[in-house]
Design an enzyme around this catalytic site. Structure first.
Site, PDB file in Angstrom:
ATOM      1  N   CYS A 134       2.794   0.405  -8.909  1.00 51.90           N
ATOM      2  CA  CYS A 134       4.588  -0.682  -8.312  1.00 51.90           C
ATOM      3  C   CYS A 134       4.818  -0.583  -9.806  1.00 51.90           C
ATOM      4  O   CYS A 134       6.304  -0.063  -9.924  1.00 51.90           O
ATOM      5  CB  CYS A 134       4.058  -2.175  -7.989  1.00 51.90           C
ATOM      6  SG  CYS A 134       3.403  -3.203  -8.950  1.00 51.90           S
ATOM      7  N   HIS A 150       3.595  -8.257  -9.231  1.00 53.12           N
ATOM      8  CA  HIS A 150       4.031  -6.509  -8.095  1.00 53.12           C
ATOM      9  C   HIS A 150       5.759  -6.562  -7.933  1.00 53.12           C
ATOM     10  O   HIS A 150       6.229  -7.724  -8.312  1.00 53.12           O
ATOM     11  CB  HIS A 150       3.644  -7.307  -6.505  1.00 53.12           C
ATOM     12  CG  HIS A 150       4.557  -5.503  -5.705  1.00 53.12           C
ATOM     13  ND1 HIS A 150       3.525  -5.230  -6.394  1.00 53.12           N
ATOM     14  CD2 HIS A 150       4.522  -5.645  -4.688  1.00 53.12           C
ATOM     15  CE1 HIS A 150       3.759  -4.051  -5.054  1.00 53.12           C
ATOM     16  NE2 HIS A 150       5.002  -4.385  -4.295  1.00 53.12           N
ATOM     17  N   HIS A 185       9.297   0.070  -2.510  1.00 52.15           N
ATOM     18  CA  HIS A 185       7.572  -0.041  -3.309  1.00 52.15           C
ATOM     19  C   HIS A 185       6.828   0.890  -3.125  1.00 52.15           C
ATOM     20  O   HIS A 185       6.771   1.335  -2.310  1.00 52.15           O
ATOM     21  CB  HIS A 185       7.377  -1.614  -3.529  1.00 52.15           C
ATOM     22  CG  HIS A 185       7.032  -2.381  -2.161  1.00 52.15           C
ATOM     23  ND1 HIS A 185       5.723  -3.318  -2.296  1.00 52.15           N
ATOM     24  CD2 HIS A 185       6.452  -1.833  -1.342  1.00 52.15           C
ATOM     25  CE1 HIS A 185       5.240  -3.406  -0.872  1.00 52.15           C
ATOM     26  NE2 HIS A 185       5.832  -2.384   0.300  1.00 52.15           N
TER      27      HIS A 185
END
Length: 353
Positions: A268, A316, A328
């Site tokens: 990520c 994240h 993402h």
């Protein structure tokens, strides 16, 4: 054989049979307890997703130590360069002291009085004697320089050992997170292994279909927008944010790989670092660190290109596209995709650059 003896024999046999049956029952019960029931396909997907998310959390914790390791490694390298330079100075002073010692030894075998009496030119000798005193002063000065140089060298070597110990400690901590990550992935694989071949194939096909659908939403790799493809998301970005958004969208369908930052796989924070790097903005390879690498913006003021962070503590990150969507790299086993902003627990957002 008496009736009492027969009864005793039967009793022993019955006890043995009962004991064996009880033991077998215990083994059977233990075996049943050890054998986890086969999950349904829906249950397996849920368990796998949870384990893969936990793997991502461990991976981002490991990523967060990258900066410390890089900085500590740089300090160790600088100290080692300083040690090499200081060692050269120590060696140069030692050679000078050695030369002075040899020269002093060559004139130290005869007393000053004897040298004066034997000299054919007393005036010249007295001049040389004065020079000898100055020579002795040079020796003392060289010894003092050596002591100072050696002291600095010792200090640098001690600092190097301290920094090396700190570096090794951080590396060990990062290795522990890596092991945790791998453990979660192994656990997810065990859940997958409990499924039938047909069920595993179905999950693989679903993941492949998701990746293919994501790739169809890509702009061209150079970031150009065709404008006539209805699958391409309409993102009203401008300036560097537009470059970052297009760079991230160009990776749609690429696989999630921990520690990767392109060009064909990402985690990520690797994706956001890569995308904003294309716009000339340097970010750390860590979602936690990136949360401090921009101007904080509220959820209501989000604009395309902003970095959006999820979970508490942060584990994240994605790039906001507008209209309640982000791009993402979700987690292991998945590919770069467009997803709803509120799919994961929102934490905060920053605007890089």
């Amino acid at each position: 054989m008496s009736i009492g003896r027969i009864n005793r024999t039967k009793g022993i046999a019955l006890a043995a049979i009962t004991s064996t049956a009880v033991a077998a029952g215990v083994i059977f019960i233990q075996g049943a307890a050890d054998a986890d029931p086969k999950p349904t396909l829906a249950e397996a997907k849920k368990q796998i997703a949870a384990l893969q998310h936990q793997a991502e959390e461990a991976g981002e914790s490991a990523n967060d130590l990258r900066g410390q390791i890089t900085a500590s490694s740089a300090r160790v390298k600088a100290l080692q360069a300083g040690i090499a330079k200081q060692q050269a100075q120590v060696d140069a002073v030692k050679r000078q002291i050695g030369s002075l010692a040899v020269a002093g030894y060559q004139t130290s075998g005869i007393s000053t009085t004897a040298q004066l009496l034997l000299s054919s030119n007393p005036d010249q000798f007295l001049s040389q004697a004065s020079t000898a005193q100055a020579f002795a002063g040079q020796q003392n000065s060289a010894l003092r320089r050596y002591q100072v140089a050696q002291g600095k060298l010792t200090d640098l070597q001690a600092s190097e050992q301290t920094e090396l110990a700190a570096l090794q400690a951080v590396q060990a901590k990062q290795d522990a997170f890596k092991n945790q990550l791998q453990g979660k992935l192994d656990a997810a694989q065990k859940v997958l292994d409990k499924l039938s071949d047909a069920e595993r194939k179905r999950i693989e096909e679903e993941n492949a279909k998701e990746a293919e659908e994501a790739r169809k939403q890509r702009p061209t790799r150079d970031g150009d927008r065709t404008g006539d493809d209805k699958n391409l998301p309409n993102v009203p970005a401008s300036g560097r944010a537009k470059i970052a958004v297009n760079a991230a969208l160009a990776q749609l369908g690429d696989s999630y790989v921990w520690g990767a930052s392109g060009p064909n796989s990402f985690d990520c924070s690797g994706l956001t670092m890569y995308a904003w790097g294309k716009a000339g903005v340097s970010l750390s390879h860590s979602s936690k660190a990136q949360a401090s690498e921009g101007r904080r913006v509220s959820k209501s003021d989000l604009m395309p290109g902003d970095l959006v962070f999820f979970f508490s503590p942060i584990s994240h990150v994605g790039i906001y596209l507008g209209n309640g969507r982000i791009v993402h790299a979700p987690r292991p086993g998945k590919s770069v995709e467009i997803a709803p902003l509120d799919e994961n627990p929102y934490n905060t957002a920053v605007r890089p650059g």
